[in-house]
Design an enzyme around this catalytic site. Sequence first.
Site, short mmCIF file in Angstrom:
data_model
loop_
_atom_site.label_atom_id
_atom_site.label_comp_id
_atom_site.label_asym_id
_atom_site.label_seq_id
_atom_site.Cartn_x
_atom_site.Cartn_y
_atom_site.Cartn_z
N ARG A 1 105.94 74.46 79.85
CA ARG A 1 105.75 74.17 81.24
C ARG A 1 105.98 74.97 82.45
NH1 ARG A 1 110.78 69.88 82.48
NH2 ARG A 1 110.75 70.37 84.49
N HIS B 1 114.45 77.93 95.91
CA HIS B 1 115.00 77.59 97.36
C HIS B 1 113.75 77.43 98.33
CE1 HIS B 1 119.12 77.72 95.91
NE2 HIS B 1 118.96 79.03 95.62
N ASN C 1 107.14 65.60 82.31
CA ASN C 1 107.24 66.99 82.40
C ASN C 1 107.74 67.55 81.12
OD1 ASN C 1 106.96 66.53 85.05
ND2 ASN C 1 108.96 66.82 85.67
N ASP C 2 108.63 67.12 80.43
CA ASP C 2 109.16 67.75 79.12
C ASP C 2 108.25 67.03 78.13
OD1 ASP C 2 111.12 69.71 79.43
OD2 ASP C 2 112.42 68.22 80.28
N GLU D 1 111.60 62.09 76.78
CA GLU D 1 110.78 63.10 76.90
C GLU D 1 110.87 64.33 75.77
OE1 GLU D 1 113.17 65.30 80.14
OE2 GLU D 1 115.22 64.82 79.27
N ARG E 1 118.66 64.30 89.71
CA ARG E 1 118.94 65.52 88.95
C ARG E 1 120.35 65.99 89.29
NH1 ARG E 1 113.10 66.43 89.82
NH2 ARG E 1 112.01 66.51 87.74
N ARG F 1 121.16 60.90 86.53
CA ARG F 1 121.05 61.60 85.29
C ARG F 1 122.06 62.23 85.09
NH1 ARG F 1 115.78 64.97 83.96
NH2 ARG F 1 116.94 66.67 84.92
C1 PEP Z 1 110.82 65.40 82.73
O1 PEP Z 1 110.92 66.20 82.05
O2 PEP Z 1 109.68 64.71 83.11
C2 PEP Z 1 112.07 65.17 84.04
C3 PEP Z 1 111.71 64.20 84.89
O3 PEP Z 1 112.95 65.90 84.00
P1 PEP Z 1 113.02 67.61 84.37
O4 PEP Z 1 111.62 67.68 85.14
O5 PEP Z 1 114.36 67.45 85.22
O6 PEP Z 1 113.01 68.08 83.25
MG MG Z 2 112.94 66.90 81.69
#
Ligand code: PEP
Ligand code: MG
Length: 590
Positions: free
Chosen positions: A474, A198, A463-464, A440, A305, A341
Amino acid sequence: MSNTDDKEIELHGISASPGICIGKAYLVGKEGVDVLEKYFIDQNKLQEEVHRFKAAVKSAKNELHGIIKTMPEDLRQDAHILEAHMVLFEDKMLYGRTLETIEKELVNAEWALKIVVSDVKAMFDNMADSYLRGRAADIIHVSDSIMQNLAGAKVENIAAINKRVILIASDLSPAETSQIQLEKIMGFVTDHGGKTSHTGIIAQTLEIPAVLGTDNATSIIKNDDIIIVDGTAGSVIINPTDQTLIQFEERKERYESHKANITRDSELPAETADGICMEVMGNIELPEEVVSVINYGGDGIGLYRTEFQYLSRPDFPSEYELFDRYKDVVEVMAPKPVTIRTFDLSGDKKVAYVSRSGDANPALGLRGIRYCLQKPDAFMTQLRAVLRASAFGHVRILLPMVSCHEEIIAAKNIFNKATDSLAKEGVDFDENIEIGVMIEVPSAAIMADVMATDVDFFSIGTNDLIQYSLAVDRVNKDVAYLYQPLHPAIIRMIKHVIDVAKDKGVKVLMCGEMASDPINIPILLGLGMENFSMNPQSIPAVKSMIRALTVKDTRPFVQKVLKESSSNAIIELVQDTYGSILSDKFYYLD
Ligand code: PEP
Ligand code: MG
């Protein structure tokens, strides 16, 4: 009192909100709450103890209610988080289990609550998803306020802070953050929490520099210490020398004038110097963040998201609740696209209304599309809400965490049922709505040609993708040095996905944070990426970088990149080739 030896000390944490501030530290403590003892209750005193617990919950709820009522206007957007906390006070996992523990084990209420919370904490600590972990912190904040009431602890009156300070805290609950007069806060430093906590979200929204997750800031920093917070680099300097102060004053000035320059130009199109138009969009978690996307010149929402609306509540949200929020976002952004999403809950135990025992590897567990498919009713409800919102602007649907083709087929079956039912009911929706898939998971990247047969677009979630391809958690600081967006394997995988997308005629977008760093842009342009989505604050810098480059030059450059065998060599190559543009445009980063 300042640090006794007054030596300059540097701490490192997560750069949760960029910018630099220099000022005096103000520590927020949680006096008294942790000093707890276990004692047994006589059977005949049991009802009294139960009553004491219930009374503490009631007082904590009343306090929170008072806070919600008097929230300053600029934090109204957080009211729903606090309202969700009101529900958590009587959550089975917290309230029910504490009462059960008091009654079964005949222990004092503080101890029972402490045991229950430490179980909950242990469960959440194993979660891979930092965003959800941040939401899980809600339950801990709620229990803290009950504990304060049980222990009769003095609650720090942070609302009374009346001088410009840098706030140092172990962690800040939404209730605490919402009491602060934020115009008094120059920066945030915390021991816990990250970009998606937050405090992180609020700091980014209000553009207050923040370094979170330092582990030990509250034990090292003393009240009134002079502190520098560099939210861009993720560092905190305590008791800086005169020389460091001068250096950071200059850096701060450079950062601010740079920000003013690029923000002034953020309305300009993301057009390369050789005239090719790119699309730069924003990622959001909350509908309220749409304002930042618009202010920073975003071409739409590349990733909405939707998990947030599923957390901190007793059951799945209704179609109407979801529709109402989506419609707001879609209408504000129209005619620009909003990519919604479907819920990417990582392991259902994080949602209070579905409880499961802890998974050993939650990042590899029942999450993303897997979870959607196991909850077809909830998935259908969300798809119907998204479809209904599509009548009010330009909506696209994005499926998370897909690892095999069958998942797309199964999701599309449910999607078809949703469209059929709406059509029968005579409800308007966009019949040509596009469906995309997150790339991802390595299997999805490798099978991109197969995935392409059933979707309209790919969205590369780096990111994933980095986490799963390089086997690097991560959110694990210990292996953060291996989390390399420019690892040759990642670049090759992205190249493969873009090549397949072009060949099969599906659009391709990148919505992971890799897209937000100007240093990656020459490579991404050279690979043929044309659509980017990122945290809204990064949009101006990325647009500015795009405007400084030509696609013509990045193409042969990428051929050289593809011959390199390590991330370091690639970074060096980018620096050698584009270092002057990077340092000219982003010299404040030196
Ligand atoms: C990702 O995995 O790059 C992504 C955009 O989704 P999140 O960060 O919500 O896992
Ligand atoms: Mg992701």
